[in-house]
Write a protein that holds these residues in place. Structure first.
Motif, short mmCIF file in Angstrom:
data_model
loop_
_atom_site.label_atom_id
_atom_site.label_comp_id
_atom_site.label_asym_id
_atom_site.label_seq_id
_atom_site.Cartn_x
_atom_site.Cartn_y
_atom_site.Cartn_z
N GLY A 166 -1.26 45.26 -29.51
CA GLY A 166 -1.31 43.82 -29.30
C GLY A 166 -2.74 43.33 -29.48
N ASN A 167 -3.25 42.61 -28.46
CA ASN A 167 -4.61 42.09 -28.52
C ASN A 167 -5.65 43.06 -27.99
N LEU A 168 -5.19 44.22 -27.51
CA LEU A 168 -6.12 45.20 -26.93
C LEU A 168 -6.58 46.19 -28.00
N GLU A 169 -7.84 46.13 -28.36
CA GLU A 169 -8.39 47.08 -29.34
C GLU A 169 -8.82 48.34 -28.61
N VAL A 170 -8.14 49.43 -28.88
CA VAL A 170 -8.36 50.68 -28.15
C VAL A 170 -9.35 51.58 -28.88
N LEU A 171 -9.28 51.64 -30.21
CA LEU A 171 -10.22 52.39 -31.02
C LEU A 171 -10.98 51.40 -31.90
N LYS A 172 -12.31 51.48 -31.85
CA LYS A 172 -13.14 50.44 -32.48
C LYS A 172 -14.08 51.03 -33.54
N GLY A 173 -13.50 51.86 -34.41
CA GLY A 173 -14.31 52.43 -35.48
C GLY A 173 -14.75 53.85 -35.18
N ILE A 174 -13.78 54.73 -34.97
CA ILE A 174 -14.04 56.14 -34.64
C ILE A 174 -14.15 56.96 -35.92
N SER A 193 -10.53 55.22 -22.42
CA SER A 193 -11.59 55.16 -23.45
C SER A 193 -11.07 55.41 -24.86
N GLY A 194 -9.77 55.73 -24.99
CA GLY A 194 -9.18 55.89 -26.31
C GLY A 194 -8.96 57.33 -26.74
N LYS A 195 -9.25 58.29 -25.86
CA LYS A 195 -9.17 59.71 -26.23
C LYS A 195 -7.76 60.11 -26.67
N SER A 196 -6.79 59.85 -25.81
CA SER A 196 -5.42 60.26 -26.11
C SER A 196 -4.86 59.50 -27.29
N THR A 197 -5.19 58.21 -27.39
CA THR A 197 -4.73 57.42 -28.53
C THR A 197 -5.23 58.04 -29.84
N LEU A 198 -6.48 58.49 -29.84
CA LEU A 198 -7.05 59.06 -31.05
C LEU A 198 -6.27 60.28 -31.52
N ILE A 199 -6.01 61.22 -30.62
CA ILE A 199 -5.33 62.43 -31.11
C ILE A 199 -3.86 62.16 -31.42
N ILE A 226 -3.75 61.23 -35.00
CA ILE A 226 -3.86 62.37 -35.93
C ILE A 226 -2.48 62.92 -36.26
N ASN A 227 -1.58 62.89 -35.28
CA ASN A 227 -0.23 63.42 -35.47
C ASN A 227 0.77 62.34 -35.87
N ALA A 228 0.24 61.16 -36.21
CA ALA A 228 1.08 60.01 -36.63
C ALA A 228 2.05 59.56 -35.55
N LEU A 229 1.74 59.84 -34.30
CA LEU A 229 2.54 59.29 -33.20
C LEU A 229 2.16 57.84 -32.95
N ASN A 230 0.91 57.50 -33.26
CA ASN A 230 0.47 56.10 -33.29
C ASN A 230 -0.02 55.81 -34.70
N ASP A 231 0.29 54.62 -35.20
CA ASP A 231 -0.28 54.24 -36.49
C ASP A 231 -1.65 53.60 -36.25
N ILE A 232 -2.39 53.38 -37.31
CA ILE A 232 -3.71 52.77 -37.19
C ILE A 232 -3.75 51.49 -38.01
N GLN A 233 -4.63 50.57 -37.60
CA GLN A 233 -4.73 49.30 -38.31
C GLN A 233 -5.75 49.35 -39.45
N ALA A 234 -6.76 50.20 -39.29
CA ALA A 234 -7.80 50.29 -40.33
C ALA A 234 -8.45 51.66 -40.26
N GLY A 235 -9.05 52.05 -41.38
CA GLY A 235 -9.70 53.35 -41.45
C GLY A 235 -8.81 54.39 -42.09
N SER A 236 -9.21 55.64 -41.95
CA SER A 236 -8.51 56.73 -42.62
C SER A 236 -8.52 57.98 -41.74
N ILE A 237 -7.38 58.66 -41.69
CA ILE A 237 -7.29 59.99 -41.07
C ILE A 237 -6.65 60.91 -42.09
N THR A 238 -7.34 61.98 -42.45
CA THR A 238 -6.73 62.97 -43.34
C THR A 238 -6.62 64.31 -42.62
N VAL A 239 -5.53 64.99 -42.89
CA VAL A 239 -5.28 66.34 -42.38
C VAL A 239 -5.04 67.23 -43.58
#
Length: 251
Positions: free
Chosen positions: A23-31, A49-55, A58-71
């Motif tokens: 929603g309006n809550l930005e959890v990851l701000k350019g990691i 602080s966004g730790k769990s959201t970040l990982i 990585i497993n595509a359990l959460n999508d991202i709005q911007a940036g890139s994650i490659t595995v």
């Protein structure tokens, strides 16, 4: 799933300027971070602080709005991503064990390779028994989750994830729900995996363990990486005031 030309000289996980909002809550701000094959990365920081959201991203359990994650060179945020293929590469263990209560420890470990990978039950069983022994639960194969301690259930969850033969393991505060006396047995299991060369990314509050096991520590706060470095310098010679404040409260 798009084929990749990744090789082991490149990061196995590469995170570039990742943004994630709920929603309006930005959890990851350019990691941004890179993880090489065989590395152990610990991500620490205060709750929220966004730790769990970040990982989970990585497993595509959460999508991202911007940036890139490659595995292994494959873009996780690709609309054509085959999530099943990704999750064969990336195992994940959560704070909650999520075992099937009506299945034995052995059956819990065997389920995904049989149901998802369509492997032969006889082949899967021999490997599952070996994995249960690997996590030091031999003799508990026929026990149901309700008959196991929290630490034992978490080790079954680790064995279950390993049964998919992943290249990377993600651990999301896997000891947070455990009694203090059962934490060590889970940490020993993770340490064994790391020593065998498994690439591991851990969100953890266990600072002593992070100091012992990690190749690199990342401290996150308010959705950004505040500071990072190898444990020897990170814990002994933190530079940022926010890092120093956090460490002074938990060490």
């Amino acid at each position: 799933m798009t084929e990749s030309s990744w090789d082991e000289s490149q990061p196995i996980v590469s995170i570039k300027d990742v943004h994630k909002s709920f929603g309006n809550l930005e959890v990851l701000k350019g990691i941004s971070m890179d993880v090489m094959k065989g590395e152990v990365i610990c991500i620490i920081g205060p709750s929220g602080s966004g730790k769990s959201t970040l990982i989970r991203c990585i497993n595509a359990l959460n999508d991202i709005q911007a940036g890139s994650i490659t595995v292994e060179g494959i873009e996780v945020n690709d609309s054509k991503l085959d999530k099943l293929e990704l999750r064969k590469k990336v195992g994940m263990v959560f704070q909650q064990y999520n075992l099937f209560p009506h299945k034995t420890a052995l059956e819990n470990v065997m389920m995904a390779p049989i149901k998802v990978l369509k492997q032969s039950p006889s082949d899967v069983e021999s490997r599952a028994r070996a994995l249960i022994e690997k996590v030091r639960l031999q003799g508990k194969e026929d026990s149901y989750p309700g008959e196991l301690s929290g630490g034992q259930q978490q080790r079954v969850a680790i064995a279950r994830s390993l049964a998919m033969n992943p290249d990377i393991m993600l651990f999301d505060e896997v000891t947070a729900a455990l009694d203090p006396e059962t934490v060590k047995e889970v940490l020993v299991t993770i340490k064994d995996l790391a020593e065998e060369g498994m690439t591991c990314m851990l969100v953890t509050h266990e600072m002593g363990f992070a100091k012992e096991i990690a190749d690199h520590i990342y401290f996150t706060d308010r959705g950004v990486i505040v500071e990072h470095g190898p444990p020897a310098t990170f814990f002994a010679d933190a530079k940022d005031e926010r890092t120093k404040e956090f460490l002074s409260q938990i060490l």
